[in-house]
Design an enzyme around this catalytic site. Sequence first.
Site, short mmCIF file in Angstrom:
data_model
loop_
_atom_site.label_atom_id
_atom_site.label_comp_id
_atom_site.label_asym_id
_atom_site.label_seq_id
_atom_site.Cartn_x
_atom_site.Cartn_y
_atom_site.Cartn_z
N ASP A 166 41.98 109.29 -5.06
CA ASP A 166 42.65 108.19 -5.77
C ASP A 166 43.28 108.57 -7.10
O ASP A 166 44.16 107.86 -7.58
CB ASP A 166 41.72 106.97 -5.92
N GLU A 415 32.83 114.76 -1.64
CA GLU A 415 32.96 113.87 -0.49
C GLU A 415 33.71 114.47 0.69
O GLU A 415 34.64 113.86 1.23
CB GLU A 415 33.62 112.55 -0.91
N TYR A 471 28.56 103.22 -2.72
CA TYR A 471 29.26 102.04 -3.25
C TYR A 471 28.86 100.70 -2.62
O TYR A 471 29.71 99.83 -2.48
CB TYR A 471 30.77 102.25 -3.14
N GLU A 509 27.88 108.97 -8.12
CA GLU A 509 28.91 107.91 -8.20
C GLU A 509 28.32 106.60 -7.69
O GLU A 509 27.68 106.57 -6.64
CB GLU A 509 30.14 108.24 -7.35
C1 GCB Z 1 34.91 108.03 -4.65
C2 GCB Z 1 35.65 109.21 -5.18
C3 GCB Z 1 36.28 108.94 -6.51
C4 GCB Z 1 36.92 107.55 -6.52
C5 GCB Z 1 35.82 106.54 -6.29
C6 GCB Z 1 36.33 105.09 -6.24
O1 GCB Z 1 34.08 108.11 -3.81
O2 GCB Z 1 34.84 110.35 -5.25
O3 GCB Z 1 37.24 109.92 -6.76
O4 GCB Z 1 37.59 107.28 -7.70
O5 GCB Z 1 35.20 106.79 -5.07
O6 GCB Z 1 36.27 104.41 -7.24
O7 GCB Z 1 36.80 104.68 -5.19
#
Ligand code: GCB
Length: 600
Positions: A166, A415, A471, A509
């Site tokens: 991203d 990832e 997430y 993350e």
């Molecule tokens: C992830 C990525 C990271 C993104 C993040 C997101 O898993 O490693 O580069 O910015 O998610 O916020 O979607």
Amino acid sequence: MEKELLYPLTNQCRFDQKLDGLWDFEFDRESQGGAQHWTQQLPDPIKMPVPASFNDFFTDKDSREFTGDFWYAKRVFIPGSLRGQLIGLRFGAATHRATVYVNGQEIRSHEGGFLPFLADITSAVKFDAENEIVLKMNNELHRDALPAGDTAVLKNGKKMAKPFFDFYNYSGLNRSVHLIATPQNHVVDYTAVSTLQDDAATVHYTVTTSQAAASVSVTLRDEKGQVVATGNGRTGDLVVQHPLLWNVRDAHLYTLTIQLKANDQLIDEYSDEIGIRTIAIAGHQILVNGQPVYLKGFGRHEDSIYAGRAFDLNVEMRDFELMKWMGANSFRTSHYPYDEEVYRFADREGFLIIDEVPAVGFKMAAASFLGGLDQSFFDGDWTEELYKKHLDQITDMVHRDKNHPSVLAWSLLNEPDTSSESAVPYFEKLFADTKALDPDQRPRTFTLNEDDTFDTSYCKQFPDFYLLNRYPGWYHKWGYEISDGEAGLRAELDKWAASDIDKPIVFSEYGADTQPGLHKLPSVMWSEEYQIELLQMFNRVFDSYDFIRGEQPWNLADFQTVEGNMRVNGNKKGLFTRDRQPKAAAFYLRKRWLDIDPNF
Ligand code: GCB
């Protein structure tokens, strides 16, 4: 693979001049520059600051989004006093590929936009005269390159970067350019690895030189300038009695000075700061100097307004102050090795770094930021070529950063797609080929994405400790469903707990996009309240499992991304805004982190 990556310096034997400032710059929209002799002079350049990403200066979209070849040029006076020395140009980061010309002569090419390279320009230099330095650069993304992506050609003929990640594809000379001069016979590299015994430490050192004919001596001094140990020869042991150890958030540094002499004449000298400390993974603990450490910190980006991905000492200073204020002790250089000044800051401030190579986007579903491609990444016919570049960049990253006490671990990928068996041969080779690179034998790891779980990942056997990117509460089980997200997270962690795996897990993350100033009671997604609730959920989970040995929420600060329906002018998961002011969650997390016992 680069031979010479020592950070430049000026002393009685060496010369270093930064060539930062305004350079000439021109887009090569038709890729005609080579044929039209731009290697000698750019036909119609504008001025461009260095270091900087070119993108955000422009007010028209074609320039900001430009993908393809572009050129930089600068006239540089090289004094005759440097005659007889090796003359080099050292580029901190040319994103993503560059060919260097001096006075019309092609010197060398380099690929990899986040690591330095040295161009030996001795044969092309005119002394006591202006020299025309020209760089042809290219910022296209490809599946066989790091970071991975595609370059599309639109119906109007213009190219467009399609990253499988991203963060915005900021391009240009993102870090300083140095004109350097070193003696013909010079120090090429050194390593310094410590071991501890009772109240003494031994620094095992090696020095490599460009020619054999010279004697090497080394001197280690403490912060007061007192000599604490000396050695002779290209390898040796420096014994330090009562060493002041480099500790997390309590850093002590020593200065190692290497001298090269022939017939008692000094022919080269190189000095660097090192720290005396050990790192180990023991069971589910991360140990620094034998003491357990719990990581508190962030995933970050080199990203700021106007200059994009350019290294900016001012932004870095602010980021360190913010991290210190938060009670943090660590960060990951997501998703590429950062400017060398960052590691120097971290050495001085006692921060631990998980150093990551730009192996990001190794997952076709990650192209979902742009629509999604349903294929296992490691089945692609590009992986052989990609592997070579990947290994090359890990080699250079370890070579560049191995002597920093702050570097805790190497992250070899972010990832990757490990939920198909086809990843295994790639990983087997990667972990075997990188095993002996680091003289300090630091742990190696990679981040496991949401789809790569205890149940689904075929590559759990490889890392020395785990980095999990998760997430729930944002990309799934969001809003009022967050309690199911928590339940799912616990269900996965219960499986890790019940398994015979005994290695630390760091959450590298997790987070929620948050629009600063958006308040809502009760919370809704994107509000500052929701970001706090999501962090509270994760923290409850972390506190339930003793093998979780660190938390690094995504991200320290908001950052620029590709355009898309998942982003409102960038990724807003920062605890701080892009201009480095706190969201409410920063105050919440600061309190938690200041309350955590540093040796917990
Ligand atoms: C992830 C990525 C990271 C993104 C993040 C997101 O898993 O490693 O580069 O910015 O998610 O916020 O979607």
